[in-house]
Enzyme design. Sequence first.
Site, PDB file in Angstrom:
ATOM      1  N   THR A   4      43.722  71.561  39.391  1.00 53.97           N
ATOM      2  CA  THR A   4      43.544  71.209  40.799  1.00 53.97           C
ATOM      3  C   THR A   4      43.984  69.789  41.128  1.00 53.97           C
ATOM      4  O   THR A   4      44.786  69.569  42.028  1.00 53.97           O
ATOM      5  CB  THR A   4      42.072  71.409  41.205  1.00 53.97           C
ATOM      6  OG1 THR A   4      41.747  72.793  41.074  1.00 53.97           O
ATOM      7  CG2 THR A   4      41.836  70.967  42.643  1.00 53.97           C
ATOM      8  N   TYR A  64      33.743  64.423  50.184  1.00 54.78           N
ATOM      9  CA  TYR A  64      33.778  65.828  49.792  1.00 54.78           C
ATOM     10  C   TYR A  64      32.401  66.472  49.880  1.00 54.78           C
ATOM     11  O   TYR A  64      31.418  65.961  49.358  1.00 54.78           O
ATOM     12  CB  TYR A  64      34.329  65.983  48.372  1.00 54.78           C
ATOM     13  CG  TYR A  64      34.422  67.431  47.964  1.00 54.78           C
ATOM     14  CD1 TYR A  64      35.315  68.294  48.584  1.00 54.78           C
ATOM     15  CD2 TYR A  64      33.569  67.947  46.992  1.00 54.78           C
ATOM     16  CE1 TYR A  64      35.378  69.628  48.233  1.00 54.78           C
ATOM     17  CE2 TYR A  64      33.628  69.280  46.622  1.00 54.78           C
ATOM     18  CZ  TYR A  64      34.538  70.117  47.247  1.00 54.78           C
ATOM     19  OH  TYR A  64      34.591  71.453  46.914  1.00 54.78           O
ATOM     20  N   HIS A  86      37.544  82.072  39.187  1.00 58.35           N
ATOM     21  CA  HIS A  86      36.877  81.610  37.972  1.00 58.35           C
ATOM     22  C   HIS A  86      35.677  82.497  37.634  1.00 58.35           C
ATOM     23  O   HIS A  86      35.475  82.866  36.475  1.00 58.35           O
ATOM     24  CB  HIS A  86      36.384  80.175  38.158  1.00 58.35           C
ATOM     25  CG  HIS A  86      37.440  79.132  37.986  1.00 58.35           C
ATOM     26  ND1 HIS A  86      38.215  79.019  36.862  1.00 58.35           N
ATOM     27  CD2 HIS A  86      37.831  78.120  38.821  1.00 58.35           C
ATOM     28  CE1 HIS A  86      39.047  78.003  36.995  1.00 58.35           C
ATOM     29  NE2 HIS A  86      38.842  77.445  38.179  1.00 58.35           N
ATOM     30  N   ASP A 136      47.561  75.110  44.960  1.00 59.99           N
ATOM     31  CA  ASP A 136      47.844  74.223  43.832  1.00 59.99           C
ATOM     32  C   ASP A 136      48.242  74.966  42.561  1.00 59.99           C
ATOM     33  O   ASP A 136      49.013  74.463  41.750  1.00 59.99           O
ATOM     34  CB  ASP A 136      46.639  73.322  43.555  1.00 59.99           C
ATOM     35  CG  ASP A 136      45.336  74.109  43.461  1.00 59.99           C
ATOM     36  OD1 ASP A 136      45.324  75.323  43.759  1.00 59.99           O
ATOM     37  OD2 ASP A 136      44.300  73.503  43.108  1.00 59.99           O
ATOM     38  N   HIS A 137      47.712  76.161  42.387  1.00 59.80           N
ATOM     39  CA  HIS A 137      47.951  76.898  41.143  1.00 59.80           C
ATOM     40  C   HIS A 137      47.507  78.344  41.321  1.00 59.80           C
ATOM     41  O   HIS A 137      46.968  78.730  42.367  1.00 59.80           O
ATOM     42  CB  HIS A 137      47.187  76.260  39.973  1.00 59.80           C
ATOM     43  CG  HIS A 137      45.709  76.114  40.242  1.00 59.80           C
ATOM     44  ND1 HIS A 137      44.837  77.188  40.280  1.00 59.80           N
ATOM     45  CD2 HIS A 137      44.953  75.024  40.512  1.00 59.80           C
ATOM     46  CE1 HIS A 137      43.625  76.770  40.550  1.00 59.80           C
ATOM     47  NE2 HIS A 137      43.658  75.451  40.698  1.00 59.80           N
ATOM     48  N   HIS A 162      42.928  78.652  34.812  1.00 59.36           N
ATOM     49  CA  HIS A 162      44.272  78.161  35.081  1.00 59.36           C
ATOM     50  C   HIS A 162      44.441  76.852  34.333  1.00 59.36           C
ATOM     51  O   HIS A 162      43.489  76.348  33.730  1.00 59.36           O
ATOM     52  CB  HIS A 162      44.482  77.957  36.579  1.00 59.36           C
ATOM     53  CG  HIS A 162      43.441  77.091  37.219  1.00 59.36           C
ATOM     54  ND1 HIS A 162      43.529  75.714  37.270  1.00 59.36           N
ATOM     55  CD2 HIS A 162      42.244  77.400  37.795  1.00 59.36           C
ATOM     56  CE1 HIS A 162      42.451  75.223  37.868  1.00 59.36           C
ATOM     57  NE2 HIS A 162      41.641  76.216  38.202  1.00 59.36           N
TER      58      HIS A 162
END
Length: 463
Positions: free
Chosen positions: A80, A163, A201, A245-246, A344
């Site tokens: 990430t 965040y 996940h 991102d992935h 990932h």
Amino acid sequence: MQVNSYLYVLMIVCSGLTLCVPTGNQTGLGSGNEVPPLLLVSFDGFRADYLNNYSFPNLEKFFSDGVLVHELTNVFTTKTFPNHYSLVTGLYAESHGMLANVMYDSVSNKTFSIKNDSDPFWWDEATPIWVSVEESGYKAAAAMWPGTDVSIQNHTLKHKFKYNPKMTFQNRLGNLTQWMTEDRSVKFSTLYWEEPDRSGHMYGPDNTTEMSRVLKEVDGHIGFLMEQLNRTGLWGKINVIITSDHGMTQCSQERVIKLDDCIHPSSYRVVDLTPVGAVIPLGDNSTVYKNLSRCHPHMKVYLKDEVPDRLHYKNNARIQPIILVADEGWTIVKNGRLPRLGDHGYDNTFPSMHPFLAAHGPAFRKGYKMSSLNSVDLYPLMCHLLGIPPKPNNGSFTYVRCALVNEQCGQLALAVGIVIGVLIILTTFTCLFKLMKNRDVSSSRPFARLELEEDDDDVPLLE
């Protein structure tokens, strides 16, 4: 006469060469030369082939009137923090210094983690686009994008949030659109959302029931995005890029590599684990390396200087002496069980690690599709859209320009420009050579001009 001829030749040559370079900031502006705002949205862990396997009516509506890039080749490690920083800097991980979600710096003795990510020390090796935007006289806004709540190179965003994973997608977007509509100087905004990474996940991407649920939710957010932009008068007037991102791959307890089965726990220290491990030998380096190299057939082991060049993951002081890379779907642990069903971080050549990209707005073509791009190419594209100078980066504008309305497309335009330019130059020199030759002949015959003036048939040769 001779000077004018040279100027004419120079104009022709220059006009041919300009076909080889970008045409500048032609962003599909609405009125005057005002730069349309740009909104960048990331749905973490949105694997590219989810588009083939699930229904996305809102997302399909979004890119049917815009651009779809089926796959982005992201950067290693496919985690990430490295990839979100690559998207906004155009740099590989070794260049921007954000190497993983967990890092250790041996000189400062500092540790970076998702829960301890606000120290500018880790971010200052690169300049993210929001800093450049504000240095260019515009303003930027952010909702949870990694790094936007950090003071980077002594620059802190005014429009930002700390965040908070509990803040809804609707609230994040609502604040961004309010900032964009109330302050016309806000030209760049970025938004981060945790799904479908979190569910990937937890359940693994092969769990079609759970992934169908969360991807339906993500598509609903994209529908809300279009509605919100339309309601605030921004739809069709701003450029919007949706990406990730992935990707994500399925893991299994049957595919676990236990390091403590291969090497004594006291002989090494783990900085980061699975699927890319960062190891500091505590004993003899060669012995630790040798033992790890023999550990498991599904784990590659590299000394830092021997990491393959294609991974761009060796030229940074924060990279640890030994790097472990698991094969796709395999998990590296010290001595325990599988930590999660989906993961990932693997080799960025694996399609399962690739995200997608979709774009809509006045700068983008309508209904245009591309098979692939490099994720670092997004940075020069965004700088072009905003009309700001890019910092040195690993991206390229050559292919990504194909997505834009007012740009010639990629290598074809470049090749045509080069060929035409070369032909013009060759033709020009041929003409000059002939003119000079004729001049030399004329100079050696003092009465040639009088003879030609008496012969009307030879006059066109002088013209």
